[in-house]
Design an enzyme around this catalytic site. Structure first.
Site, PDB file in Angstrom:
ATOM      1  N   SER A  16      28.366  48.365  62.541  1.00 49.37           N
ATOM      2  CA  SER A  16      27.781  47.364  61.632  1.00 49.37           C
ATOM      3  C   SER A  16      26.340  47.113  62.052  1.00 49.37           C
ATOM      4  O   SER A  16      25.981  47.322  63.226  1.00 49.37           O
ATOM      5  CB  SER A  16      28.581  46.058  61.751  1.00 49.37           C
ATOM      6  OG  SER A  16      27.890  44.989  61.152  1.00 49.37           O
ATOM      7  N   TYR A  76      32.475  39.160  66.319  1.00 51.77           N
ATOM      8  CA  TYR A  76      32.275  40.406  65.568  1.00 51.77           C
ATOM      9  C   TYR A  76      31.103  41.193  66.178  1.00 51.77           C
ATOM     10  O   TYR A  76      31.210  42.399  66.414  1.00 51.77           O
ATOM     11  CB  TYR A  76      32.008  40.066  64.100  1.00 51.77           C
ATOM     12  CG  TYR A  76      31.914  41.259  63.192  1.00 51.77           C
ATOM     13  CD1 TYR A  76      33.041  42.017  62.876  1.00 51.77           C
ATOM     14  CD2 TYR A  76      30.701  41.642  62.607  1.00 51.77           C
ATOM     15  CE1 TYR A  76      32.967  43.110  62.025  1.00 51.77           C
ATOM     16  CE2 TYR A  76      30.618  42.723  61.757  1.00 51.77           C
ATOM     17  CZ  TYR A  76      31.755  43.452  61.464  1.00 51.77           C
ATOM     18  OH  TYR A  76      31.671  44.539  60.619  1.00 51.77           O
TER      19      TYR A  76
HETATM   20  N1  LIG Z   1      32.455  44.874  54.491  1.00 51.38           N
HETATM   21  C1  LIG Z   1      31.363  44.685  55.209  1.00 51.38           C
HETATM   22  O1  LIG Z   1      30.529  43.807  54.892  1.00 51.38           O
HETATM   23  C2  LIG Z   1      31.076  45.565  56.397  1.00 51.38           C
HETATM   24  C3  LIG Z   1      29.754  45.598  56.893  1.00 51.38           C
HETATM   25  C4  LIG Z   1      29.474  46.376  58.004  1.00 51.38           C
HETATM   26  C5  LIG Z   1      30.493  47.099  58.605  1.00 51.38           C
HETATM   27  N2  LIG Z   1      31.763  47.049  58.104  1.00 51.38           N
HETATM   28  C6  LIG Z   1      32.796  47.790  58.799  1.00 51.38           C
HETATM   29  O2  LIG Z   1      33.367  48.738  57.925  1.00 51.38           O
HETATM   30  C7  LIG Z   1      34.720  48.992  58.316  1.00 51.38           C
HETATM   31  C8  LIG Z   1      35.627  48.915  57.095  1.00 51.38           C
HETATM   32  O3  LIG Z   1      35.588  47.599  56.578  1.00 51.38           O
HETATM   33  P1  LIG Z   1      35.832  47.252  55.030  1.00 51.38           P
HETATM   34  O4  LIG Z   1      34.641  46.547  54.572  1.00 51.38           O
HETATM   35  O5  LIG Z   1      36.314  48.436  54.307  1.00 51.38           O
HETATM   36  O6  LIG Z   1      36.972  46.152  55.190  1.00 51.38           O
HETATM   37  P2  LIG Z   1      38.446  46.057  54.550  1.00 51.38           P
HETATM   38  O7  LIG Z   1      38.391  46.388  53.112  1.00 51.38           O
HETATM   39  O8  LIG Z   1      38.938  44.725  54.969  1.00 51.38           O
HETATM   40  O9  LIG Z   1      39.243  47.213  55.321  1.00 51.38           O
HETATM   41  C9  LIG Z   1      39.551  47.085  56.691  1.00 51.38           C
HETATM   42  C10 LIG Z   1      40.499  48.205  57.056  1.00 51.38           C
HETATM   43  O10 LIG Z   1      40.839  48.116  58.439  1.00 51.38           O
HETATM   44  C11 LIG Z   1      42.266  48.094  58.547  1.00 51.38           C
HETATM   45  N3  LIG Z   1      42.723  47.296  59.669  1.00 51.38           N
HETATM   46  C12 LIG Z   1      42.370  46.024  59.995  1.00 51.38           C
HETATM   47  N4  LIG Z   1      43.065  45.615  61.070  1.00 51.38           N
HETATM   48  C13 LIG Z   1      43.874  46.650  61.423  1.00 51.38           C
HETATM   49  C14 LIG Z   1      44.822  46.845  62.451  1.00 51.38           C
HETATM   50  N5  LIG Z   1      45.087  45.895  63.361  1.00 51.38           N
HETATM   51  N6  LIG Z   1      45.483  48.032  62.517  1.00 51.38           N
HETATM   52  C15 LIG Z   1      45.225  49.005  61.599  1.00 51.38           C
HETATM   53  N7  LIG Z   1      44.330  48.894  60.622  1.00 51.38           N
HETATM   54  C16 LIG Z   1      43.663  47.715  60.531  1.00 51.38           C
HETATM   55  C17 LIG Z   1      42.727  47.466  57.251  1.00 51.38           C
HETATM   56  O11 LIG Z   1      44.077  47.775  57.062  1.00 51.38           O
HETATM   57  P3  LIG Z   1      45.048  46.846  56.144  1.00 51.38           P
HETATM   58  O12 LIG Z   1      44.183  46.264  55.073  1.00 51.38           O
HETATM   59  O13 LIG Z   1      46.012  47.835  55.631  1.00 51.38           O
HETATM   60  O14 LIG Z   1      45.600  45.801  57.033  1.00 51.38           O
HETATM   61  C18 LIG Z   1      41.801  48.137  56.261  1.00 51.38           C
HETATM   62  O15 LIG Z   1      42.241  49.431  55.972  1.00 51.38           O
HETATM   63  C19 LIG Z   1      35.048  47.962  59.395  1.00 51.38           C
HETATM   64  O16 LIG Z   1      34.985  48.571  60.666  1.00 51.38           O
HETATM   65  C20 LIG Z   1      33.957  46.935  59.237  1.00 51.38           C
HETATM   66  O17 LIG Z   1      33.686  46.250  60.443  1.00 51.38           O
HETATM   67  C21 LIG Z   1      32.078  46.310  56.995  1.00 51.38           C
END
Ligand SMILES: NC(=O)c1ccc[n+]([C@@H]2O[C@H](COP(=O)([O-])OP(=O)(O)OC[C@H]3O[C@@H](n4cnc5c(N)ncnc54)[C@H](OP(=O)(O)O)[C@@H]3O)[C@@H](O)[C@H]2O)c1
Length: 267
Positions: free
Chosen positions: A138, A151
């Protein structure tokens, strides 16, 4: 690196960025092993990609060794050559309000799980003529920000892990790539997080913009990329002149506290 015909293990495939990435990889000709916790949402991802591209799917918590071992077995069985560590979670709130359990849970999923899965897959990846480990971090892995202390700690750790491992593997064919998206429109951002982004003037990308940036990094032999402007500039500025960023973000601290207070939020 050639993705066409490769086998890719994608964690977080039930989430916004993971699903967009799975679709982009399938369109590129890759075969997929998909993982997430929520099996219904994982099944939706399988439906969204060309089903013939999906070799295996596994639902489980990545903080559990059984899940890690099972994914490592699937990766070995299908001769995976790329690991995408996408899964992750967020916590928005003031650090004082976080419990020990909150801290452990977030470091567990955002840092420990990608490290432990990577370690399990390394012997397999080393044996491939071309291989990559892609860690989705991130912008908050390079800029400390009020309201996101846990975070930021987890994502700074993931960036450090990626850089150190990349240097340790410099004499073999396994590349380590760190991708730092800025705010992205997914379920990870609650209503309060989205309001805070609006109040602070932070732009949000759609998840497919991040997916395309990840693919470009893999194809283009990049070790580290940050998605979005002016975030890329602020990351550099924070490395060179952190005092300037202290002052800029210090001026916004009241807005962060007011937004959290008005939402009564500790998420
Ligand atoms: N969205 C943002 O603003 C943003 C910005 C910068 C970086 N990121 C990074 O991008 C990545 C993906 O995030 P996203 O935005 O796609 O969020 P998201 O839609 O909430 O997806 C998160 C994913 O991680 C999985 N996950 C969470 N806890 C878990 C656990 N304990 N065991 C196994 N799987 C787990 C979730 O699985 P389930 O839903 O099936 O539980 C889901 O598939 C993350 O690493 C996040 O930090 C996101």
């Amino acid at each position: 690196m050639q993705l066409d015909g490769s086998v890719c293990l994608v964690t977080g495939a039930s989430g916004g960025i993971g699903r967009a990435l799975a679709c982009a990889l399938a369109a590129e000709g890759a075969h997929l092993i998909l993982s997430g916790r929520d099996e219904a949402r994982l099944a939706e991802t399988v439906d969204a990609v060309d089903t013939s591209r999906c070799l295996a799917c596994y639902g489980g918590d990545l903080r559990d060794a059984t899940t890690l071992n099972h994914l490592a077995q699937l990766a070995a069985r299908h001769e995976a050559s790329v690991l995408f560590n996408v899964s992750g979670a967020n916590q928005l709130g003031l650090f004082e309000s976080a419990s020990d359990e909150d801290i452990e849970a977030l470091i567990g999923i955002n840092l420990v799980a990608p490290m432990q899965l990577t370690r399990r897959l390394l012997p397999l990846l080393r044996a491939r003529p071309q291989a990559a480990i892609v860690n989705v971090g991130s912008a908050f892995g390079a800029i400390g920000h009020a309201g996101y202390v846990n975070y930021c700690a987890s994502k700074f750790g993931l960036r450090g892990f990626s850089e150190a491992l990349s240097r340790e593997l410099a004499d073999c064919a396994v590349r380590v790539i760190h991708v730092a998206p800025r705010a992205t429109r997914t379920a990870m951002n609650s209503a309060v997080a989205t309001r805070l982004n609006q109040v602070l003037g932070n732009a949000e990308d759609p998840p497919d913009v991040v997916a395309q940036a990840v693919l470009a990094a893999v194809r283009g032999n990049r070790k580290r990329i940050a998605v979005g402007w002016p975030e890329r500039f602020f990351i550099r500025l924070n490395q060179m002149l952190p005092g300037v960023v202290d002052r800029a973000l210090g001026g916004k601290l009241m807005l962060v506290k007011q937004t959290l207070q008005s939402a009564g939020a500790q998420e």
